[in-house]
Scaffold this motif. Sequence first.
Motif, PDB file in Angstrom:
ATOM      1  N   VAL A  33      -8.519  -6.742   9.513  1.00 38.77           N
ATOM      2  CA  VAL A  33      -8.548  -5.680   8.498  1.00 38.77           C
ATOM      3  C   VAL A  33      -8.889  -4.344   9.159  1.00 38.77           C
ATOM      4  CG1 VAL A  33      -9.699  -4.885   6.396  1.00 38.77           C
ATOM      5  CG2 VAL A  33      -9.139  -7.308   6.670  1.00 38.77           C
ATOM      6  N   ASP A  34      -9.840  -4.345  10.088  1.00 41.71           N
ATOM      7  CA  ASP A  34     -10.210  -3.117  10.800  1.00 41.71           C
ATOM      8  C   ASP A  34      -9.093  -2.668  11.745  1.00 41.71           C
ATOM      9  OD1 ASP A  34     -12.814  -2.988   9.619  1.00 41.71           O
ATOM     10  OD2 ASP A  34     -13.374  -4.645  10.927  1.00 41.71           O
ATOM     11  N   TRP A  35      -8.473  -3.630  12.439  1.00 42.64           N
ATOM     12  CA  TRP A  35      -7.348  -3.288  13.306  1.00 42.64           C
ATOM     13  C   TRP A  35      -6.223  -2.655  12.497  1.00 42.64           C
ATOM     14  CZ3 TRP A  35      -7.139  -2.673  18.285  1.00 42.64           C
ATOM     15  CH2 TRP A  35      -7.996  -3.389  19.124  1.00 42.64           C
ATOM     16  N   ASP A  36      -6.011  -3.146  11.278  1.00 40.97           N
ATOM     17  CA  ASP A  36      -4.944  -2.602  10.434  1.00 40.97           C
ATOM     18  C   ASP A  36      -5.092  -1.101  10.229  1.00 40.97           C
ATOM     19  OD1 ASP A  36      -2.673  -2.806   8.614  1.00 40.97           O
ATOM     20  OD2 ASP A  36      -4.129  -2.487   7.015  1.00 40.97           O
ATOM     21  N   GLU A  37      -6.330  -0.627  10.166  1.00 42.67           N
ATOM     22  CA  GLU A  37      -6.582   0.800   9.919  1.00 42.67           C
ATOM     23  C   GLU A  37      -6.355   1.671  11.159  1.00 42.67           C
ATOM     24  OE1 GLU A  37      -9.962   2.043   7.715  1.00 42.67           O
ATOM     25  OE2 GLU A  37     -10.093   0.142   6.650  1.00 42.67           O
ATOM     26  N   VAL A  38      -6.423   1.102  12.348  1.00 37.32           N
ATOM     27  CA  VAL A  38      -6.320   1.934  13.550  1.00 37.32           C
ATOM     28  C   VAL A  38      -5.011   1.782  14.308  1.00 37.32           C
ATOM     29  CG1 VAL A  38      -8.819   2.062  13.840  1.00 37.32           C
ATOM     30  CG2 VAL A  38      -7.550   0.277  15.033  1.00 37.32           C
ATOM     31  N   LEU A  39      -4.323   0.656  14.145  1.00 40.95           N
ATOM     32  CA  LEU A  39      -3.049   0.489  14.842  1.00 40.95           C
ATOM     33  C   LEU A  39      -1.994   1.394  14.217  1.00 40.95           C
ATOM     34  CD1 LEU A  39      -2.901  -3.405  15.141  1.00 40.95           C
ATOM     35  CD2 LEU A  39      -3.520  -1.756  16.920  1.00 40.95           C
ATOM     36  N   LEU A  45       0.840  -1.190   0.000  1.00 43.37           N
ATOM     37  CA  LEU A  45       0.000   0.000   0.000  1.00 43.37           C
ATOM     38  C   LEU A  45       0.881   1.249   0.000  1.00 43.37           C
ATOM     39  CD1 LEU A  45      -2.664  -1.121   2.617  1.00 43.37           C
ATOM     40  CD2 LEU A  45      -2.708  -1.359   0.132  1.00 43.37           C
ATOM     41  N   PRO A  46       0.323   2.393  -0.409  1.00 36.17           N
ATOM     42  CA  PRO A  46       1.139   3.617  -0.446  1.00 36.17           C
ATOM     43  C   PRO A  46       1.738   3.994   0.913  1.00 36.17           C
ATOM     44  CG  PRO A  46      -0.935   3.950  -1.596  1.00 36.17           C
ATOM     45  CD  PRO A  46      -1.011   2.609  -0.937  1.00 36.17           C
ATOM     46  N   GLN A  47       1.034   3.658   1.995  1.00 33.82           N
ATOM     47  CA  GLN A  47       1.537   3.988   3.324  1.00 33.82           C
ATOM     48  C   GLN A  47       1.553   2.734   4.190  1.00 33.82           C
ATOM     49  OE1 GLN A  47      -1.166   6.995   4.706  1.00 33.82           O
ATOM     50  NE2 GLN A  47      -0.061   8.630   3.670  1.00 33.82           N
ATOM     51  N   ARG A  48       2.493   2.679   5.111  1.00 34.72           N
ATOM     52  CA  ARG A  48       2.511   1.583   6.076  1.00 34.72           C
ATOM     53  C   ARG A  48       1.227   1.635   6.889  1.00 34.72           C
ATOM     54  NH1 ARG A  48       6.465   2.703   9.945  1.00 34.72           N
ATOM     55  NH2 ARG A  48       6.415   4.837   9.207  1.00 34.72           N
ATOM     56  N   SER A  49       0.809   0.474   7.367  1.00 32.44           N
ATOM     57  CA  SER A  49      -0.404   0.416   8.180  1.00 32.44           C
ATOM     58  C   SER A  49      -0.094  -0.344   9.459  1.00 32.44           C
ATOM     59  CB  SER A  49      -1.542  -0.224   7.379  1.00 32.44           C
ATOM     60  OG  SER A  49      -1.143  -1.493   6.877  1.00 32.44           O
ATOM     61  N   TRP A  77       9.637  -2.872   8.284  1.00 32.23           N
ATOM     62  CA  TRP A  77       8.669  -3.076   7.192  1.00 32.23           C
ATOM     63  C   TRP A  77       9.400  -3.255   5.865  1.00 32.23           C
ATOM     64  CZ3 TRP A  77       7.068   0.866   3.485  1.00 32.23           C
ATOM     65  CH2 TRP A  77       5.917   0.533   2.756  1.00 32.23           C
ATOM     66  N   ARG A  78      10.355  -2.386   5.577  1.00 30.51           N
ATOM     67  CA  ARG A  78      11.090  -2.477   4.302  1.00 30.51           C
ATOM     68  C   ARG A  78      11.898  -3.767   4.211  1.00 30.51           C
ATOM     69  NH1 ARG A  78      10.029   1.345   1.045  1.00 30.51           N
ATOM     70  NH2 ARG A  78       9.454   3.419   1.778  1.00 30.51           N
ATOM     71  N   ALA A  79      12.488  -4.194   5.312  1.00 34.90           N
ATOM     72  CA  ALA A  79      13.239  -5.454   5.322  1.00 34.90           C
ATOM     73  C   ALA A  79      12.310  -6.632   5.037  1.00 34.90           C
ATOM     74  CB  ALA A  79      13.958  -5.634   6.657  1.00 34.90           C
ATOM     75  N   ASP A  80      11.109  -6.619   5.620  1.00 37.03           N
ATOM     76  CA  ASP A  80      10.156  -7.697   5.364  1.00 37.03           C
ATOM     77  C   ASP A  80       9.671  -7.683   3.910  1.00 37.03           C
ATOM     78  OD1 ASP A  80      10.341  -8.785   7.880  1.00 37.03           O
ATOM     79  OD2 ASP A  80       8.566  -7.750   8.657  1.00 37.03           O
ATOM     80  N   LEU A  81       9.444  -6.492   3.348  1.00 35.37           N
ATOM     81  CA  LEU A  81       9.060  -6.397   1.937  1.00 35.37           C
ATOM     82  C   LEU A  81      10.132  -7.011   1.041  1.00 35.37           C
ATOM     83  CD1 LEU A  81       7.665  -2.743   1.734  1.00 35.37           C
ATOM     84  CD2 LEU A  81       6.327  -4.861   1.592  1.00 35.37           C
ATOM     85  N   ALA A  82      11.394  -6.676   1.309  1.00 35.21           N
ATOM     86  CA  ALA A  82      12.493  -7.204   0.509  1.00 35.21           C
ATOM     87  C   ALA A  82      12.609  -8.719   0.655  1.00 35.21           C
ATOM     88  CB  ALA A  82      13.802  -6.519   0.910  1.00 35.21           C
ATOM     89  N   ALA A  83      12.411  -9.232   1.871  1.00 30.22           N
ATOM     90  CA  ALA A  83      12.493 -10.674   2.104  1.00 30.22           C
ATOM     91  C   ALA A  83      11.392 -11.406   1.347  1.00 30.22           C
ATOM     92  CB  ALA A  83      12.401 -10.975   3.604  1.00 30.22           C
ATOM     93  N   VAL A  84      10.173 -10.875   1.385  1.00 27.36           N
ATOM     94  CA  VAL A  84       9.053 -11.513   0.672  1.00 27.36           C
ATOM     95  C   VAL A  84       9.317 -11.497  -0.831  1.00 27.36           C
ATOM     96  CG1 VAL A  84       6.605 -11.296   0.078  1.00 27.36           C
ATOM     97  CG2 VAL A  84       7.333 -11.073   2.461  1.00 27.36           C
TER      98      VAL A  84
END
Length: 198
Positions: free
Chosen positions: A164-170, A81-85, A178-185
Motif C-alpha cells: 500500500v505504501d509502495w503504491d503511493e511512491v512508485l 481511483l481518480p488517478q493511476r498509482s 492500465w485501461r486494458a486491465d480495467l476493462a478486462a477485470v
Amino acid sequence: MAESAEEVHRRVAAAEPLPLPDVAEWPTFPWTVVDGRLAVRHLAGPQDEPARAGEDGRSCPLCGDQPGTIWVNDNWRVKHLPQRSGLPLVLVLEPLEHLDLPDLDDAMAGEHGRISVWLARIMERLPHVGRVHVSRWGDGCEHLHTWFHARTERLTSLRGSFSVDWDEVLPPGPEDVWRADLAAVAARLATHDGRALV
C-alpha cells in the motif's frame, strides 16, 4: 496486460529517488527519524474519535454516482481511483447504499464476500500480477469501501502490507495498459453478475 517485473523495475529505477508517501506526514504514521535513525513515534494519549466523512449518511463523498466506476450490479459498484498509482491495479468495492461493514445484513454480507472473491480471483489471473491484497479501512469514511491492491509478480519488495505504501511512491505505469486491465477485470466480473461499464 500489466507490466512485467522487469518493465516496472526499469521504469522505477529511471524515476529514482522516489518521494516519501503522504502517509509519512500523517499523525498516525508510527515511525520518525531521531538522530538519523528510524524510531517509533510517541503514542498520543486517548482522545475523542474524530468524525468520519459521511457520518450518519450526510454529505457522504461515496454516495451517489462515482467517477471511475467500472462495474455495477443492483447493490454494489467497483471503481478505480481518480488517478493511476504505482501498483498495476487498485480497485475499490462499495455498496451503492450508505452502509458500513457492520450494517450489512446477511444477504449483503454474502454478496460482499462473493464479489470480493471473484474480484481477487480475476485480478490475480491477470498476467504479471502476483497477489491481490484486500483491506477495509473504516476510519476516514463511514461508507464501506473495500480495497483490492494488485501487486506486480516477482517484485518481492512489494510483498505484504507495505505494498500500500509502495503504491503511493512508485510512478504509475502506462495508461493504455492500465485501461486494458480495467476493462478486462470489468468484463470478467460481469460474467458472474452485473454489468461492465468500461
